[in-house]
Design an enzyme around this catalytic site. Sequence first.
Site, PDB file in Angstrom:
ATOM      1  N   PRO A  67      -1.696  23.359  71.908  1.00  0.00           N
ATOM      2  CA  PRO A  67      -0.382  23.176  72.298  1.00  0.00           C
ATOM      3  C   PRO A  67      -0.359  23.807  73.973  1.00  0.00           C
ATOM      4  O   PRO A  67      -0.854  24.971  74.197  1.00  0.00           O
ATOM      5  CB  PRO A  67       0.387  23.867  71.588  1.00  0.00           C
ATOM      6  CG  PRO A  67      -0.021  23.762  70.150  1.00  0.00           C
ATOM      7  CD  PRO A  67      -1.610  23.704  70.596  1.00  0.00           C
ATOM      8  N   CYS A  68       0.006  22.954  74.857  1.00  0.00           N
ATOM      9  CA  CYS A  68       0.545  23.695  76.458  1.00  0.00           C
ATOM     10  C   CYS A  68       1.594  24.064  76.758  1.00  0.00           C
ATOM     11  O   CYS A  68       1.954  24.573  77.798  1.00  0.00           O
ATOM     12  CB  CYS A  68       0.116  22.342  77.097  1.00  0.00           C
ATOM     13  SG  CYS A  68       1.194  21.061  77.235  1.00  0.00           S
ATOM     14  N   GLN A  69       2.696  24.074  75.878  1.00  0.00           N
ATOM     15  CA  GLN A  69       4.105  24.408  76.315  1.00  0.00           C
ATOM     16  C   GLN A  69       4.306  25.609  76.796  1.00  0.00           C
ATOM     17  O   GLN A  69       5.004  25.920  77.569  1.00  0.00           O
ATOM     18  CB  GLN A  69       5.071  23.964  75.012  1.00  0.00           C
ATOM     19  CG  GLN A  69       5.377  22.636  74.743  1.00  0.00           C
ATOM     20  CD  GLN A  69       4.152  22.439  73.608  1.00  0.00           C
ATOM     21  OE1 GLN A  69       3.149  22.846  73.378  1.00  0.00           O
ATOM     22  NE2 GLN A  69       4.568  21.084  72.881  1.00  0.00           N
ATOM     23  N   PHE A  71       1.962  27.264  78.309  1.00  0.00           N
ATOM     24  CA  PHE A  71       1.283  27.508  79.895  1.00  0.00           C
ATOM     25  C   PHE A  71       1.739  26.493  80.734  1.00  0.00           C
ATOM     26  O   PHE A  71       1.387  26.960  82.034  1.00  0.00           O
ATOM     27  CB  PHE A  71      -0.190  27.351  79.394  1.00  0.00           C
ATOM     28  CG  PHE A  71      -0.922  28.233  78.443  1.00  0.00           C
ATOM     29  CD1 PHE A  71      -1.101  29.352  78.448  1.00  0.00           C
ATOM     30  CD2 PHE A  71      -1.119  27.469  77.126  1.00  0.00           C
ATOM     31  CE1 PHE A  71      -1.402  29.801  77.227  1.00  0.00           C
ATOM     32  CE2 PHE A  71      -1.725  28.169  75.881  1.00  0.00           C
ATOM     33  CZ  PHE A  71      -1.782  29.557  76.120  1.00  0.00           C
TER      34      PHE A  71
END
Length: 319
Positions: A67-69, A71
Site C-alpha cells: 500500500p502506498c497511501q 507515502f
Amino acid sequence: MRVTDLFCGAGLFSAGFSAADFEIVQAVELDREAVKSYSRNVSPNVVQGSVTAHKPVETDVLIAGPPCQGFSTLGRMDPTDARNNLSLEVLRWAKDSDAKVVVIENVPPFLRSPQWALLTRRLRRLGYGIETWELNAYDFGTPQLRRRAFTVASKVGVIGRPAETGPGKTAGQAISDLAGLDAGDDALHVWPEPRGVAAERIALVPPCGDKRDIIRLAPDLCPPSWIKMGCQATDVWGRMDPNAPANTLRCTFQNPSKGRYLHPTLNRTLSLREGARLQGIPDSWQMSGRGYPVARQIGNGVPVPLAAAVARQVAAALH
C-alpha cells in the site's frame, strides 16, 4: 521462470511478467473483487487474504506493490498509517520463498521512508544487492504520466534499469475510438451520469479547461472554498488534453473533483474502459465488481507496459 506477486490487486504487475514468459505460481490480495479479476484475466493461482496470513512457495522472483497511501503525495503522507509497515512482510516472503530477485513497486517518496531504510538494510543481510529505479510509465509506451519507484533486490548480480522504449500515445489517441460508443457497449465502458450542479459545471468546462473556467463563467455554481483557494488545485474539474499524456490516474478517476478526469470533448468523466486504456490494460480484460471498486483496481495497478519492461529486465538477468 516462476514469480510470486504480493498485494497483487487485479494483476497489472503480474500481467507484465506473464508477457515476459514468467509463470505465476502464487499471488495474494486482500480485496475479494480484485482477486476475482486477477483469476479471470491473469492466473488462477491467486488467493484472497492478507500477506501476513499466507505461506510462500518456492519462486524465482518475488514482486510486491505494498500500500502506498501513507507515502503518496496525492494522499496524506501519514507516517503513522498502519499500512506502511506491510512492506516489511516482503522480508519473510523473500527468505522463505528463496527468491533470487525481489522487486518492490511503490511511489517515489517510499524510497525516503524509514520503512524502506529498514527493509533494504535487512534485505542486504539476507544477501541481496539493492538497486532503485524511478521510472515514468510514459517513457515505456503508456499514455499517462506516472512516476513509480522500483526497489530491486538481487542475488544474481546488478540488474540495470530498463532502457526507455519511447513515449506512449497521447490521451486522445488512446481513447478517441471509444467516444462514439454508448455506455454499456462494453461492460467496462460505463461512467457515472452527471446530474444537477455537477452536470452544469461540466458543461461549462472548455477544451483543456478546469475549475478556473467554472469560477469565471458561473461563480454561483462554485462553493466559497473555490473562490478562497483561487488558483490552487487547478486540475480538479479539468478536461484531459487530447494532445498530451494523461495525468497520473488515481483510483478516483471517475470523480471530477479529484483531478483532470473529464473526457476531452464529452460532458462526462472517463469511463472505466478509458481508464483501463490509460493503464495499458488490454480490451480483452473484464473486471469483477461495479463502479468505484473497479476504478480502484484499475488505478491501483502498475501500468502494464511499464510492468513488462521491468519484467524483461529481470528475465534477462536470470537467463
